[in-house]
Design an enzyme around this catalytic site. Structure first.
Site, PDB file in Angstrom:
ATOM      1  NE  ARG A   1      -4.309  -1.368   0.078  1.00 19.91           N
ATOM      2  CZ  ARG A   1      -4.454  -2.413  -0.745  1.00 19.91           C
ATOM      3  NH1 ARG A   1      -3.503  -2.729  -1.596  1.00 19.91           N
ATOM      4  NH2 ARG A   1      -5.573  -3.120  -0.725  1.00 19.91           N
TER       5      ARG A   1
ATOM      6  CD  GLU B   1      -2.650   3.233  -5.368  1.00 25.85           C
ATOM      7  OE1 GLU B   1      -3.738   2.729  -5.733  1.00 25.85           O
ATOM      8  OE2 GLU B   1      -1.740   2.583  -4.860  1.00 25.85           O
TER       9      GLU B   1
ATOM     10  CG  HIS C   1      -2.960  -0.694  -6.839  1.00 26.54           C
ATOM     11  ND1 HIS C   1      -3.402  -0.032  -5.707  1.00 26.54           N
ATOM     12  CD2 HIS C   1      -2.929  -2.010  -6.489  1.00 26.54           C
ATOM     13  CE1 HIS C   1      -3.634  -0.903  -4.735  1.00 26.54           C
ATOM     14  NE2 HIS C   1      -3.357  -2.120  -5.186  1.00 26.54           N
TER      15      HIS C   1
HETATM   16  C1  GLV Z   1      -5.123  -5.005  -4.067  1.00 25.59           C
HETATM   17  O1  GLV Z   1      -4.371  -4.115  -3.788  1.00 25.59           O
HETATM   18  C2  GLV Z   1      -5.720  -5.865  -3.106  1.00 25.59           C
HETATM   19  O2  GLV Z   1      -5.653  -5.582  -1.897  1.00 25.59           O
HETATM   20  O3  GLV Z   1      -6.313  -6.882  -3.518  1.00 25.59           O
END
Ligand code: GLV
Length: 331
Positions: free
Chosen positions: A239, A268, A287
């Site tokens: 994260r 983000e 991401h």
């Molecule tokens: C993506 O970042 C997830 O947590 O699945």
């Protein structure tokens, strides 16, 4: 008219999930590219009993109280820092997530970022595209070796362990840190437990695999970068806010550390004029760690099954807050 339970799905997800939801529920689907704005989400849930959310949807107490008929929130992600779990449990609201199915796909991208950053792949692509490649160069775009290097893994859950497995194929020395020491895995996986400072001091690559919580927020700050090797590379596929991005910029710019590979950023999306974006030694992707066709399909069906179980008042197959079942759940 239908008697099926009404649910809101906050974005188009793969058909493997949508078809299940369509079959079992009266589904309203938000078909836009961007997430529903807050006021739209609050409005849309008013006549629903379930929500299939994404990590871009903030699910907090205000939202839970906006419609006490909501019986389930099923998150299309393994992470759930977008949801106030304590508030949900206090309200008897089961929350689902999609653990397990994305472990290897996410570890794959963490290792991809490690390799691409070490070997300066993004700079190399730019170099070719800019027509700068004139001849074979003995000093051209030299990077770092991956094989036999030391990898420090921060957070040794499923994905961190997946990273260690990949590293073993490259004869890497693996150090790990986690709040839970996994002595049971150390010998079989060939990994060594270390405190964070030891990892920062010794690792050639540091890869983050912890969740975002108050103790990991900004864990990678100026003080942490100052303890790292000047040749070290930081990988983050967990994260964004675990890393202080301005401190990372300073560390990369000043040569305090050598490079970074990021699948996640803070915020983000990262604004295109953020100073990190222009740094050649910072590789950023949007991401996409779990974004393989197969894995996103599995996540979709898992999220759908959690949603469907929830609206039926059944136990979710993969609840984030199983202790919600110790008390009364929302009906
Ligand atoms: C993506 O970042 C997830 O947590 O699945």
């Amino acid at each position: 008219m239908t008697n099926k339970p009404k649910v809101f799905v906050t974005r188009i997800i793969p058909e493997e999930g949508l078809s299940l939801v369509r079959e079992a529920c009266d589904m309203e689907l938000w078909e836009h590219e961007l997430p529903p704005p807050r006021e739209v989400l609050l409005e849309k849930i008013k006549d629903k009993v379930g929500v299939l959310s994404l990590l871009t949807d903030k699910i907090d107490a205000e939202l839970m109280d906006a419609n006490p008929q909501i019986r389930v929130v099923s998150n299309f992600a393994v992470g759930f820092d977008n949801i106030d779990i304590k508030a949900a449990t206090a309200r008897g609201l089961p929350i689902g997530n999609t653990p397990g199915v994305l472990t290897d796909t996410t570890a794959d991208i963490a290792f991809t970022l490690l390799m691409a950053t070490a070997r300066r792949i993004s700079e190399s692509i730019d170099y070719v595209r800019a027509a700068k490649w004139k001849t074979w160069g003995p000093m051209l775009l030299m990077g770092q070796d991956i094989h036999k290097a030391t990898l420090g893994i921060i957070g040794f859950g499923r994905i961190g362990q997946g990273m260690a497995k990949r590293a073993s194929g490259f004869d890497m020395k693996v150090l790990y840190h986690d709040v839970y020491r996994r002595q049971d895995l150390e010998q079989s996986m060939g990994v060594t437990y270390a405190d964070i400072d030891t990892i920062l001091a010794e690792a050639d690559f540091v890869s983050i695999h912890t969740d975002l919580n108050p103790s990991t927020r900004y864990m990678f700050n100026a003080a942490a970068f100052a303890k790292m090797k000047r040749t070290a590379i930081l990988i983050n596929s967990a994260r964004g806010p675990i890393v202080d991005h301005m401190a990372l910029y300073e560390a990369l710019k000043s040569g305090q550390i050598l490079g970074a590979g990021l699948d996640v950023t803070d915020p983000e999306p990262i604004p295109v004029d953020h100073p990190l974006v222009s740094l050649p030694n910072c590789l950023i992707v949007p991401h996409i760690a779990s974004a393989s066709v197969a894995t996103r399909g599995k996540m979709a069906s898992m999220a759908a099954n959690n949603l469907i179980a929830g609206v039926r008042g059944e136990r979710l197959p993969t609840p984030v807050n199983p202790n919600v079942y110790d008390g009364e759940i929302r009906k």
